[in-house]
Design a protein around this motif. Structure first.
Motif, PDB file in Angstrom:
ATOM      1  N   PHE A 113       0.869  -1.170   0.000  1.00 15.86           N
ATOM      2  CA  PHE A 113       0.000   0.000   0.000  1.00 15.86           C
ATOM      3  C   PHE A 113       0.908   1.224   0.000  1.00 15.86           C
ATOM      4  CE2 PHE A 113      -2.584  -3.383   1.569  1.00 15.86           C
ATOM      5  CZ  PHE A 113      -3.885  -3.098   1.186  1.00 15.86           C
ATOM      6  N   GLU A 114       0.790   2.047  -1.034  1.00 19.41           N
ATOM      7  CA  GLU A 114       1.674   3.204  -1.190  1.00 19.41           C
ATOM      8  C   GLU A 114       0.872   4.417  -1.643  1.00 19.41           C
ATOM      9  OE1 GLU A 114       4.302   4.788  -0.870  1.00 19.41           O
ATOM     10  OE2 GLU A 114       5.830   3.369  -0.223  1.00 19.41           O
ATOM     11  N   ASP A 115       1.465   5.587  -1.429  1.00 19.77           N
ATOM     12  CA  ASP A 115       0.793   6.812  -1.874  1.00 19.77           C
ATOM     13  C   ASP A 115       1.685   7.698  -2.730  1.00 19.77           C
ATOM     14  OD1 ASP A 115       2.375   7.550   0.509  1.00 19.77           O
ATOM     15  OD2 ASP A 115       1.490   9.524   0.176  1.00 19.77           O
TER      16      ASP A 115
ATOM     17  N   THR B 206      -4.584  11.344   0.916  1.00 22.97           N
ATOM     18  CA  THR B 206      -3.935  12.647   1.105  1.00 22.97           C
ATOM     19  C   THR B 206      -3.630  13.352  -0.215  1.00 22.97           C
ATOM     20  OG1 THR B 206      -1.706  11.678   1.133  1.00 22.97           O
ATOM     21  CG2 THR B 206      -2.873  11.827   3.242  1.00 22.97           C
ATOM     22  N   HIS B 207      -4.082  12.793  -1.323  1.00 24.67           N
ATOM     23  CA  HIS B 207      -3.768  13.376  -2.625  1.00 24.67           C
ATOM     24  C   HIS B 207      -4.630  14.599  -2.893  1.00 24.67           C
ATOM     25  CE1 HIS B 207      -1.962   9.447  -4.504  1.00 24.67           C
ATOM     26  NE2 HIS B 207      -1.389   9.791  -3.374  1.00 24.67           N
ATOM     27  N   MET B 208      -3.979  15.663  -3.315  1.00 23.53           N
ATOM     28  CA  MET B 208      -4.699  16.873  -3.714  1.00 23.53           C
ATOM     29  C   MET B 208      -5.046  16.843  -5.208  1.00 23.53           C
ATOM     30  SD  MET B 208      -4.983  18.550  -0.956  1.00 23.53           S
ATOM     31  CE  MET B 208      -5.493  20.162  -1.534  1.00 23.53           C
ATOM     32  N   HIS B 209      -4.282  16.064  -5.977  1.00 24.03           N
ATOM     33  CA  HIS B 209      -4.495  15.970  -7.416  1.00 24.03           C
ATOM     34  C   HIS B 209      -4.494  14.501  -7.815  1.00 24.03           C
ATOM     35  CE1 HIS B 209      -3.770  20.274  -7.629  1.00 24.03           C
ATOM     36  NE2 HIS B 209      -2.657  20.088  -6.950  1.00 24.03           N
ATOM     37  N   ARG B 210      -5.181  14.195  -8.885  1.00 21.73           N
ATOM     38  CA  ARG B 210      -5.263  12.830  -9.381  1.00 21.73           C
ATOM     39  C   ARG B 210      -3.870  12.314  -9.759  1.00 21.73           C
ATOM     40  NH1 ARG B 210      -8.768   9.115 -11.514  1.00 21.73           N
ATOM     41  NH2 ARG B 210      -7.956   7.827 -13.228  1.00 21.73           N
ATOM     42  N   LEU B 211      -3.561  11.106  -9.315  1.00 24.42           N
ATOM     43  CA  LEU B 211      -2.289  10.473  -9.656  1.00 24.42           C
ATOM     44  C   LEU B 211      -2.520   9.502 -10.808  1.00 24.42           C
ATOM     45  CD1 LEU B 211       0.726   9.916  -8.878  1.00 24.42           C
ATOM     46  CD2 LEU B 211      -0.136   8.030  -7.480  1.00 24.42           C
TER      47      LEU B 211
ATOM     48  N   SER C  77      -1.354   2.836 -13.020  1.00 32.17           N
ATOM     49  CA  SER C  77      -1.988   1.630 -13.547  1.00 32.17           C
ATOM     50  C   SER C  77      -2.499   0.731 -12.424  1.00 32.17           C
ATOM     51  CB  SER C  77      -0.984   0.853 -14.412  1.00 32.17           C
ATOM     52  OG  SER C  77       0.142   0.457 -13.621  1.00 32.17           O
ATOM     53  N   HIS C  78      -2.275   1.137 -11.163  1.00 31.47           N
ATOM     54  CA  HIS C  78      -2.640   0.300 -10.021  1.00 31.47           C
ATOM     55  C   HIS C  78      -4.027   0.661  -9.487  1.00 31.47           C
ATOM     56  CE1 HIS C  78       1.496  -1.051 -10.027  1.00 31.47           C
ATOM     57  NE2 HIS C  78       1.917   0.191  -9.897  1.00 31.47           N
ATOM     58  N   PRO C  79      -4.718  -0.304  -8.857  1.00 37.15           N
ATOM     59  CA  PRO C  79      -5.984   0.027  -8.203  1.00 37.15           C
ATOM     60  C   PRO C  79      -5.753   1.003  -7.068  1.00 37.15           C
ATOM     61  CG  PRO C  79      -5.290  -2.209  -7.649  1.00 37.15           C
ATOM     62  CD  PRO C  79      -4.378  -1.727  -8.728  1.00 37.15           C
ATOM     63  N   MET C  80      -6.803   1.761  -6.730  1.00 38.49           N
ATOM     64  CA  MET C  80      -6.684   2.832  -5.743  1.00 38.49           C
ATOM     65  C   MET C  80      -7.761   2.695  -4.669  1.00 38.49           C
ATOM     66  SD  MET C  80      -6.103   6.063  -8.341  1.00 38.49           S
ATOM     67  CE  MET C  80      -7.472   5.584  -9.395  1.00 38.49           C
ATOM     68  N   ILE C  81      -7.438   3.165  -3.456  1.00 36.22           N
ATOM     69  CA  ILE C  81      -8.425   3.292  -2.395  1.00 36.22           C
ATOM     70  C   ILE C  81      -8.255   4.664  -1.749  1.00 36.22           C
ATOM     71  CG2 ILE C  81      -8.620   0.819  -1.885  1.00 36.22           C
ATOM     72  CD1 ILE C  81      -6.790   1.266   0.546  1.00 36.22           C
ATOM     73  N   ALA C  82      -9.366   5.249  -1.299  1.00 34.54           N
ATOM     74  CA  ALA C  82      -9.315   6.534  -0.600  1.00 34.54           C
ATOM     75  C   ALA C  82      -9.160   6.342   0.893  1.00 34.54           C
ATOM     76  CB  ALA C  82     -10.577   7.338  -0.894  1.00 34.54           C
ATOM     77  N   GLY C  83      -9.461   5.153   1.385  1.00 32.80           N
ATOM     78  CA  GLY C  83      -9.345   4.804   2.800  1.00 32.80           C
ATOM     79  C   GLY C  83      -9.586   3.313   2.925  1.00 32.80           C
ATOM     80  N   TYR C  84      -9.684   2.830   4.154  1.00 32.51           N
ATOM     81  CA  TYR C  84      -9.746   1.394   4.376  1.00 32.51           C
ATOM     82  C   TYR C  84     -11.134   0.894   4.756  1.00 32.51           C
ATOM     83  CZ  TYR C  84      -4.687   1.734   4.222  1.00 32.51           C
ATOM     84  OH  TYR C  84      -3.406   1.967   3.815  1.00 32.51           O
ATOM     85  N   GLY C  85     -12.143   1.775   4.652  1.00 31.51           N
ATOM     86  CA  GLY C  85     -13.486   1.387   5.069  1.00 31.51           C
ATOM     87  C   GLY C  85     -14.107   0.299   4.226  1.00 31.51           C
TER      88      GLY C  85
END
Length: 214
Positions: free
Chosen positions: A148-150, A171-176, A179-187
């Motif tokens: 898990f990386e940011d 914590t991203h202010m702009h779209r990264l 090619s990897h799946p993304m999560i905004a949190g762990y809920g």
């Protein structure tokens, strides 16, 4: 750790802004370069004359230890980590160990049995050394590990190691672009042991086109 299970951006940028100003560095241009890497390598890339890299990095680490105001856990991280088998996960951070411990304490997050810090490797992210070492000490093939990386440096390190990656965007202010799946949190993600005893992560992530995926 930083930006992945806890948010320390405000504190880190306060400390680094003071340091950059003292050295006559353009703060706005410089701050985006500090995340995910060891301080000694961040400073070294500036090629500042007559500077003691080790002493500067140590002073910055102490300043960050002294300033943890606003350091908080990322949504759902505490419950997610508590659900992981203790011997199946590690924190792999560019921070020095004493700073990592201070920030985990400030965020109310657990310290795992295994933590790889910036002091444990000779090359920091984006070199793969830290993730390779973590996999070795966990007793797992790195290709079976999920990172898990940011930050771009951390993502590059995980890719170079051969691990799979989920990008945490809390914590991203702009779209990264990734090619990897993304999560905004762990809920919406849950760790589970399958019938073969393999640790798997179930739940919703976002694909690179912004659509939900499992």
């Amino acid at each position: 750790m930083d930006g992945t299970i806890l948010n320390s951006i405000a504190a880190a940028e306060r400390v680094w802004s003071i340091w950059a100003t003292r050295h006559g560095i353009d703060v706005a241009a410089f701050l985006p370069t500090i995340h995910g890497k060891r301080a000694i390598e961040t400073i070294g890339q500036l090629n500042l004359p007559d500077i003691d890299l080790v002493a500067e990095a140590e002073a910055l680490a102490q300043a960050e230890i002294d300033d943890v105001e606003g350091v908080v856990s990322i949504a759902g991280a505490a419950a997610f980590l508590a659900a992981l088998p203790a011997d199946r996960w590690a924190i792999v951070t560019s921070a020095p160990r004493r700073l990592a411990l201070r920030r985990l304490q400030a965020a109310g997050l657990p310290v795992p049995p295994l933590m790889i810090t910036g002091e444990d490797v000779s090359r920091g992210k984006p070199a793969p050394d830290c993730f390779l070492l973590a996999a070795e000490r966990l007793g797992q093939a790195v290709g079976d590990c999920l990172v898990f990386e940011d930050a771009p440096a951390g993502i590059q390190a995980a890719e170079a190691a051969g691990a799979r990656v989920v990008v945490v965007t809390a914590t991203h202010m702009h779209r990264l672009e990734t090619s990897h799946p993304m999560i905004a949190g762990y809920g919406d993600v849950t760790p589970l042991l399958d019938g073969r005893g393999r640790l798997v992560i179930a739940g919703n992530t976002l694909s690179t086109d912004g659509r939900n995926r499992v």
